[in-house]
Design a protein around this motif. Sequence first.
Motif, mmCIF file in Angstrom:
data_model
loop_
_atom_site.group_PDB
_atom_site.id
_atom_site.type_symbol
_atom_site.label_atom_id
_atom_site.label_comp_id
_atom_site.label_asym_id
_atom_site.label_seq_id
_atom_site.Cartn_x
_atom_site.Cartn_y
_atom_site.Cartn_z
ATOM 1 N N GLY A 1 0.805 -1.217 0.000
ATOM 2 C CA GLY A 1 0.000 0.000 0.000
ATOM 3 C C GLY A 1 0.840 1.269 0.000
ATOM 4 N N GLN A 2 0.139 2.382 0.003
ATOM 5 C CA GLN A 2 0.786 3.697 0.013
ATOM 6 C C GLN A 2 1.669 3.844 1.260
ATOM 7 N N VAL A 3 2.856 4.418 1.070
ATOM 8 C CA VAL A 3 3.792 4.561 2.194
ATOM 9 C C VAL A 3 3.625 5.908 2.879
ATOM 10 N N ALA A 4 4.140 5.985 4.091
ATOM 11 C CA ALA A 4 4.027 7.203 4.901
ATOM 12 C C ALA A 4 5.189 8.142 4.586
ATOM 13 N N GLY A 5 5.213 8.658 3.384
ATOM 14 C CA GLY A 5 6.290 9.550 2.976
ATOM 15 C C GLY A 5 6.018 10.111 1.595
ATOM 16 N N SER A 6 6.779 11.116 1.225
ATOM 17 C CA SER A 6 6.653 11.694 -0.103
ATOM 18 C C SER A 6 7.121 10.700 -1.149
ATOM 19 N N ALA A 7 6.732 10.930 -2.398
ATOM 20 C CA ALA A 7 7.195 10.065 -3.488
ATOM 21 C C ALA A 7 8.717 10.055 -3.518
ATOM 22 N N LEU B 1 12.516 7.174 -3.861
ATOM 23 C CA LEU B 1 13.152 5.877 -4.127
ATOM 24 C C LEU B 1 13.400 5.180 -2.794
ATOM 25 N N TYR B 2 12.461 4.372 -2.353
ATOM 26 C CA TYR B 2 12.581 3.788 -1.022
ATOM 27 C C TYR B 2 13.317 2.450 -1.010
ATOM 28 N N GLY B 3 13.309 1.705 -2.103
ATOM 29 C CA GLY B 3 14.138 0.515 -2.197
ATOM 30 C C GLY B 3 14.141 -0.342 -0.954
ATOM 31 N N HIS B 4 15.325 -0.467 -0.307
ATOM 32 C CA HIS B 4 15.458 -1.273 0.907
ATOM 33 C C HIS B 4 15.138 -0.482 2.173
ATOM 34 N N THR B 5 14.845 0.803 2.053
ATOM 35 C CA THR B 5 14.500 1.614 3.226
ATOM 36 C C THR B 5 13.214 1.085 3.846
ATOM 37 N N ASP B 6 13.220 0.905 5.149
ATOM 38 C CA ASP B 6 12.085 0.259 5.812
ATOM 39 C C ASP B 6 11.032 1.285 6.233
ATOM 40 N N ILE B 7 10.425 1.902 5.253
ATOM 41 C CA ILE B 7 9.390 2.899 5.505
ATOM 42 C C ILE B 7 8.046 2.211 5.729
ATOM 43 N N ALA B 8 7.284 2.710 6.682
ATOM 44 C CA ALA B 8 5.992 2.108 7.017
ATOM 45 C C ALA B 8 4.908 2.566 6.053
ATOM 46 N N LEU B 9 3.773 1.908 6.125
ATOM 47 C CA LEU B 9 2.598 2.326 5.366
ATOM 48 C C LEU B 9 1.947 3.527 6.029
ATOM 49 N N SER B 10 1.312 4.366 5.226
ATOM 50 C CA SER B 10 0.439 5.401 5.770
ATOM 51 C C SER B 10 -0.819 4.723 6.321
ATOM 52 N N PRO C 1 10.323 -8.943 3.367
ATOM 53 C CA PRO C 1 10.427 -8.691 4.809
ATOM 54 C C PRO C 1 10.314 -7.223 5.180
ATOM 55 N N LEU C 2 10.326 -6.317 4.204
ATOM 56 C CA LEU C 2 10.222 -4.897 4.519
ATOM 57 C C LEU C 2 8.855 -4.592 5.126
ATOM 58 N N GLU D 1 12.542 -4.930 -2.823
ATOM 59 C CA GLU D 1 12.697 -3.983 -3.923
ATOM 60 C C GLU D 1 14.180 -3.819 -4.261
ATOM 61 N N MET D 2 14.457 -3.202 -5.395
ATOM 62 C CA MET D 2 15.827 -2.897 -5.793
ATOM 63 C C MET D 2 16.476 -1.983 -4.754
ATOM 64 N N HIS D 3 17.774 -2.194 -4.515
ATOM 65 C CA HIS D 3 18.525 -1.320 -3.605
ATOM 66 C C HIS D 3 19.072 -0.147 -4.413
ATOM 67 N N PHE D 4 18.684 1.070 -4.006
ATOM 68 C CA PHE D 4 19.054 2.260 -4.761
ATOM 69 C C PHE D 4 20.287 2.973 -4.211
ATOM 70 N N GLY D 5 21.074 2.277 -3.410
ATOM 71 C CA GLY D 5 22.350 2.817 -2.968
ATOM 72 C C GLY D 5 22.224 4.147 -2.240
ATOM 73 N N HIS D 6 22.998 5.157 -2.688
ATOM 74 C CA HIS D 6 23.003 6.463 -2.034
ATOM 75 C C HIS D 6 21.665 7.188 -2.183
ATOM 76 N N TRP D 7 20.856 6.763 -3.136
ATOM 77 C CA TRP D 7 19.534 7.378 -3.316
ATOM 78 C C TRP D 7 18.470 6.698 -2.466
ATOM 79 N N ASP D 8 18.783 5.569 -1.876
ATOM 80 C CA ASP D 8 17.768 4.778 -1.182
ATOM 81 C C ASP D 8 17.178 5.572 -0.007
ATOM 82 N N GLY D 9 15.864 5.651 0.007
ATOM 83 C CA GLY D 9 15.165 6.370 1.063
ATOM 84 C C GLY D 9 15.002 7.847 0.794
ATOM 85 N N MET D 10 15.453 8.313 -0.359
ATOM 86 C CA MET D 10 15.432 9.734 -0.665
ATOM 87 C C MET D 10 14.149 10.117 -1.406
#
Length: 203
Positions: A12-18, A20-29, A56-57, A83-92
């Motif tokens: 589902g939709q995540v609790a953050g702005s659009a 590249l979350y990749g491996h970042t463990d962001i929760a759902l809204s 597992p995310l 999801e794909m790991h976006f390196g230095h962009w991951d979670g941005m």
Amino acid sequence: MNTNIITLMRHGQVAGSAGLYGHTDIALSEQGYRTAMARLQQLHQAPPITRIISSPLVRCQQVAREFSIREQIPLQLDNDFMEMHFGHWDGMAFSDVQDWQALEAFWDKPAEAAAPGGETLAQFAGRVINAWDRLLDENHSGHQLLLCHGGVIRIVIAHLLQLDWRNAALFRQLNIDYTSHTRILLADHPHARPVIQWIGATH
């Protein structure tokens, strides 16, 4: 002849702005959580889900675990469906990206312009395809639900249709929305080929 089912569902939709979350463990809204649980209930109606496989995310695992406990459905977590790991962009968030030129190069030619410090597209595709083939080799009967990510679903679709997963159009022009579902039919006989019944349904 029996037909088994694998349904691919995006989280589902995540609790953050659009972004590249990749491996970042962001929760759902809150809305993302409610919509995902409702979608799982819908998909459990006909035929009932007999096993859940989940990334597992937390944006996948939370609802997968809660639903599996509530409905007493076996749950398996698989790191290879992350999801794909976006390196230095991951979670941005996209609004925080400084080097738009590099990001545009990545979108235009993802097989050639890897995210700095992240997975290459070849590594990502190889990981997902191996996990998918392993899932098929288990020969699980019934209705399996794979709760995962948009990039994972796109790679599986390309693999099944023998498309070139290096083609940027797969990621830029194939919409896999939040909580959308893609259904794969597997005839229960030797040498049967998986059949895609629908892609990215949102109803």
